[in-house]
Design a protein around this motif. Structure first.
Motif, short mmCIF file in Angstrom:
data_model
loop_
_atom_site.label_atom_id
_atom_site.label_comp_id
_atom_site.label_asym_id
_atom_site.label_seq_id
_atom_site.Cartn_x
_atom_site.Cartn_y
_atom_site.Cartn_z
N GLY A 58 0.90 -1.25 0.03
CA GLY A 58 -0.14 -0.03 0.13
C GLY A 58 0.75 1.21 -0.18
O GLY A 58 2.07 1.04 0.13
N GLU A 59 0.33 2.49 -0.01
CA GLU A 59 0.95 3.61 0.02
C GLU A 59 1.78 3.94 1.09
O GLU A 59 1.39 3.37 2.26
CB GLU A 59 0.03 4.80 -0.41
N ILE A 76 0.13 3.91 5.15
CA ILE A 76 -1.32 3.20 5.30
C ILE A 76 -1.57 2.31 6.34
O ILE A 76 -2.35 2.00 6.69
CB ILE A 76 -1.44 2.47 3.86
N LYS A 111 -6.03 -0.68 1.86
CA LYS A 111 -6.69 0.40 1.22
C LYS A 111 -6.78 1.70 2.26
O LYS A 111 -6.52 1.34 3.33
CB LYS A 111 -8.03 0.01 0.83
N ARG A 112 -7.18 2.70 1.71
CA ARG A 112 -7.45 4.00 2.71
C ARG A 112 -8.42 3.52 3.53
O ARG A 112 -9.40 2.72 3.17
CB ARG A 112 -7.48 5.05 1.78
N VAL A 156 -11.84 6.75 9.77
CA VAL A 156 -11.19 7.97 10.09
C VAL A 156 -11.69 8.79 11.18
O VAL A 156 -11.03 9.14 12.32
CB VAL A 156 -11.21 8.84 8.85
N TYR A 181 -11.36 13.54 6.91
CA TYR A 181 -11.37 12.57 5.81
C TYR A 181 -11.21 13.00 4.53
O TYR A 181 -10.71 12.58 3.68
CB TYR A 181 -12.92 12.02 6.19
N THR A 227 -7.47 14.44 4.08
CA THR A 227 -6.47 13.34 3.95
C THR A 227 -6.97 12.25 3.12
O THR A 227 -6.04 11.33 2.96
CB THR A 227 -6.30 12.88 5.43
N ARG A 228 -7.86 12.09 2.76
CA ARG A 228 -8.12 10.97 1.91
C ARG A 228 -8.18 9.57 2.37
O ARG A 228 -7.87 8.59 1.75
CB ARG A 228 -7.61 11.20 0.24
N GLY A 229 -8.42 9.52 3.72
CA GLY A 229 -8.49 8.32 4.42
C GLY A 229 -7.07 7.77 4.66
O GLY A 229 -6.90 6.55 4.97
N ASN A 230 -5.86 8.50 4.48
CA ASN A 230 -4.72 8.10 4.72
C ASN A 230 -4.27 8.08 6.37
O ASN A 230 -4.37 9.44 6.99
CB ASN A 230 -3.59 8.65 3.99
#
Length: 812
Positions: free
Chosen positions: A339-340, A343, A522-523, A529, A551, A554-557
């Motif tokens: 993942g990124e 994460i 995934k995020r 969040v 949320y 940060t797009r859920g990170n």
């Protein structure tokens, strides 16, 4: 099987000596009855154990331990009068206590929060019992509310001393999961490191916490999450859950719950002194009120910022737990978690490690250092770390059993093996082309043999930073993992992997051969969040619009979200009022666009000294020692310690211990990257030179593992002579352990530096020949011939007939 209806058979226990009156209760280990000792005409309690003692060895151990406990004679310890065996089951005859256990007492209070006077009296009684027992060399090992009895007069007594050790093993379910008392288990016991008096104190701290807070430090139904909490998390502050708890008592309980035994009270004697002081202070406050308003004091915390509990990753954890369960059954596999950045990969691998230990697996870690340059990482670093992890805990006998057919090859990676095994037989000579395969087979045998002794989880974290040889060896081992009790778990940032990365072709081959199970992280969702925000702030009433903003931006990170909250607290957008967190008008909050901008804002708030130390640390890598910083910064030891404490409190850096070595690390590699990017290019050269010189001294006795790292520091620092020397040494070391790709890279750098210098033609020609030789062993014959022909032409120019003849004999 145990049957709970043994009352009738117990009426004639010990040929009628003990007349059973009634059943008092039942727990995980046994059933307790009220009985009359007809010989001495007194009421007693009889605890009949559920587990049968089947062997003479087990019976002897049980008797020895019971005799040690029976010698304890103290007012706050339930006395053992007798032991015996009935129908193959051991039983104790105990002092009868007319009262209730602490669990039942807790349940009589609203929300389960006992009054302070009761808790303090119980705490002093039980601490006195522990002080006495420990002085006699006896540990309790199973402190929990059910094992603390409260008499009708309010006196607390501790029972079931040493029972866990008497039984010889923890209680397990059919699937092998430790159950029963996970809510109170000390981290070192959960990690299999053994217990001492401080382990009892941790368990007692967990009991005190529950008595005051109305719930245990890490509540829940999942024993794995609870165990993980004990090892990694910090509980919600007592003062938040129960504002009536005096600050001194809250500090005391939180100190008992420290992860490292060295940070707790070191003895029950020390704890008893503190508890008495707390009780006296409380009584003075109650009997002679000061009339002054009480100050709001921050909750006690460790020096570093606490790590929040893992937000639910049910789907991913189910996949990973399934892989662990199959490995325990002998169906091994290779799983990659990806993942990124930020994460939560590392956190999830740690939770899986806790689950694996509960299933009876051994867990070994392959850690890849995040150096300032990836190509400075030493060859086989992951497997070097895995083997060293094993050496920390194994005996010479165990090592001898698992070393395999090629011990000399494994020793080439980890010379420390010789210290445990002594003389090592040398391997038979074979062609250079085959030597790397033999090394791969040697390490593969070694790891697989460990899994034959005990099911094994090998965690290989941060694969995006590792070296090519480690990855090739991983691919080799993966081909035989399916028939072993072995789970290989890798984790990497997929955003860092492109076609040129050494992991890319390995991933392609693993997928083509169907050896890999990938698990994507995934995020987080909005609900996740929101839960994370509530955990960070430690309160439930957080405005929905604020959670929506976090949320959305940060797009859920999770790492981004956590850093944003910390930054907003530092800016006092989130502030304390009336012992609660308040948030300024959401619409007016200026939200940073990227996580790097958040980190940049946070580091800019540090004073100049802290920023300077962080900048220097960023040139070492993600991990760095205090010793290294001392050498690089030139700051005095006391001053540097003060600065490190400041930065620990911000959460930008953390402390960790690896195989007994204390390290600092950046909270995330993104923090290191942001700090490093802020350093001017003019300062880069100076800092690399300083870091290289300091690390040369720090690594003096273990320099072989850092040759490439030092070479690049001196290259960037402008000291080309030292860079050349270390590149040559790094190439030679890599070639000796058949890391041909790395050897070629190091020697290519050395050739470039040599070509910048006047003279040294013979050294250059020999180096060109070595590069051709390496390419030959790597199977790249056309490239090899280019280097060898170039070398041949140079020997002709030098007119060194003897060397030229030797060259022709070797290659024609």
């Amino acid at each position: 099987m145990w049957r709970g209806d043994l009352l009738s058979s117990l009426e004639h226990l010990q040929n009628g000596r003990y007349a059973v009156l009634k059943k008092l209760g039942e727990g995980g280990k046994g059933v307790v009855y009220k009985a009359r000792d007809t010989a001495l005409n007194r009421v007693v309690a009889i605890k009949m154990l559920k587990s049968a003692v089947l062997t003479e060895e087990a019976h002897s151990r049980f008797t020895t331990e019971a005799q040690a406990v029976a010698k304890l004679n103290y007012p706050n310890i339930v006395s053992i009068y007798d032991i015996g065996k009935e129908d193959e089951r051991q039983f104790f005859v105990l002092e009868f206590i007319d009262g209730m256990n602490l669990r039942d007492l807790i349940e009589t209070y609203p929300e389960g929060k006992c009054d302070l006077q009761t808790v303090l009296r119980m705490a002093i009684d039980i601490c006195g019992a522990l002080q006495y027992a420990h002085s006699q060399g006896v540990l309790h090992r199973d402190i929990k509310p059910e094992n603390i009895l409260i008499t009708e007069g309010g006196t607390a007594k501790l029972m079931d001393f040493g029972l866990a050790k008497m039984l010889g093993k923890p209680s397990v379910t059919q699937e092998g999961i430790i159950v029963g008392t996970v809510a109170y288990v000390a981290p070192e016991i959960a990690l299999g490191k053994g217990a001492d008096a401080r382990s009892d104190l941790y368990s007692f701290g967990a009991v005190l916490y529950e008595s005051l807070a109305g719930k245990p430090p890490f509540p829940g139904e999942d024993p794995v999450k609870i165990i993980f909490g004990h090892i990694h998390d910090y509980p919600v502050s007592l003062t938040r859950l129960n504002p009536k708890v005096p600050q001194a008592l809250a500090v005391c309980v939180m100190k008992l719950l420290e992860k490292e035994p060295e940070k707790r009270y070191q003895s029950a004697t020390d704890l008893l002194m503190v508890l008495r002081e707390v009780a006296e202070g409380y009584l003075r406050e109650v009997l002679v009120p000061s009339g002054k308003p009480s100050a709001v004091v921050p909750s006690p915390r460790p020096s570093g910022v606490r790590e929040i509990q893992l937000i639910d990753r049910a789907e991913e954890m189910n996949l990973l737990r399934g892989a662990v369960d199959r490995a325990v059954r002998g169906e091994g596999s290779l799983v990659f978690l990806y993942g990124e950045a930020g994460i939560g990969k590392t956190r999830l691998t740690r939770e899986l490690g806790a689950y694996a230990r509960l299933r009876g697996m051994q867990v070994l870690y392959g850690r890849c250092p995040a150096l300032f340059r990836m190509d400075g990482v030493p060859p086989y670093v992951l497997w070097n770390e895995v083997i060293k992890d094993y050496l920390e805990t194994c005996t010479p006998e165990q090592l001898y059993r698992v070393i395999g057919y090629y011990p000399a090859e494994v020793c080439k990676l980890v010379p420390e093996i010789k210290q445990k095994l002594g003389m090592i037989p040398q391997s038979l000579p074979i062609s250079p082309e085959q030597e790397r395969d033999r090394l791969f087979e040697a390490v593969s045998q070694f790891v697989t043999n460990i899994s034959k002794e005990t099911p094994l989880l090998v965690v290989l974290d941060d694969l995006q930073w590792t070296d090519q040889s480690s990855l090739l060896l991983l691919h080799y081992l993966a081909r035989s993992v399916d028939k072993a009790s072995l789970l290989l778990l890798g984790a990497y940032r997929d955003t860092d992997i492109d076609d040129r990365h050494p992991l890319s072709p390995v991933l392609t081959e693993l997928n083509r051969e169907r050896l890999l199970q990938p698990v994507a992280l995934k995020r987080m969702s909005f609900d996740e969040v929101s839960e994370m925000v509530r955990q960070i702030l430690e309160q439930d009433d957080v405005p929905r619009e604020f959670c929506e903003l976090v949320y959305e931006r940060t797009r859920g990170n999770p790492f981004f979200a956590e850093e944003v909250i910390k930054s907003l607290k530092e800016e006092e957008v989130i502030y304390r009022e009336d012992n609660r967190w308040k948030i300024k008008e959401v619409a007016k909050i200026e939200f940073p666009k990227t996580v790097k901008s958040v980190i940049k804002n946070r580091t800019s708030r540090l004073d100049d000294d802290c920023q300077n130390v962080l900048a220097m640390a960023s040139f070492v890598g993600n991990d760095f020692t205090f010793e290294a910083l001392l050498g690089i910064t030139g700051i005095g030891e006391d001053k540097l310690l003060e600065l490190m404490e400041k930065m620990l409190k911000t959460g930008l850096i953390r402390e960790k211990v690896i195989r007994g070595e204390d390290l600092y690390c950046f909270a995330d590699i993104m923090v290191r990257d942001v700090v490093h990017e802020e350093v001017s290019h003019l300062r880069h050269k100076k800092l690399h030179a300083a870091v290289g010189t300091a690390l040369e001294k720090v690594y003096d006795k273990r320099i072989d593992g850092h040759l490439g790292e030092l070479a690049y520091h001196f290259l960037e620092g402008g000291n080309k002579d030292k860079a050349l020397d270390y590149f040559l040494k790094a190439g030679e070391r890599a070639q000796k352990i058949y890391a041909y790709d790395e050897a070629f890279s190091y020697l290519q750098h050395a050739l470039t530096l040599l070509e910048e210098k006047e003279g040294n033609l013979e050294q250059k020609v020999r180096l060109i020949e070595r590069l051709g030789e390496l390419k030959w062993w790597m199977g790249e014959l056309e490239v090899s011939m280019e280097y060898l022909n170039k070398s041949l032409d140079s020997w002709n120019q030098l007119k060194d007939k003897k060397t030229l003849q030797g060259f022709i004999r070797k290659w024609h």
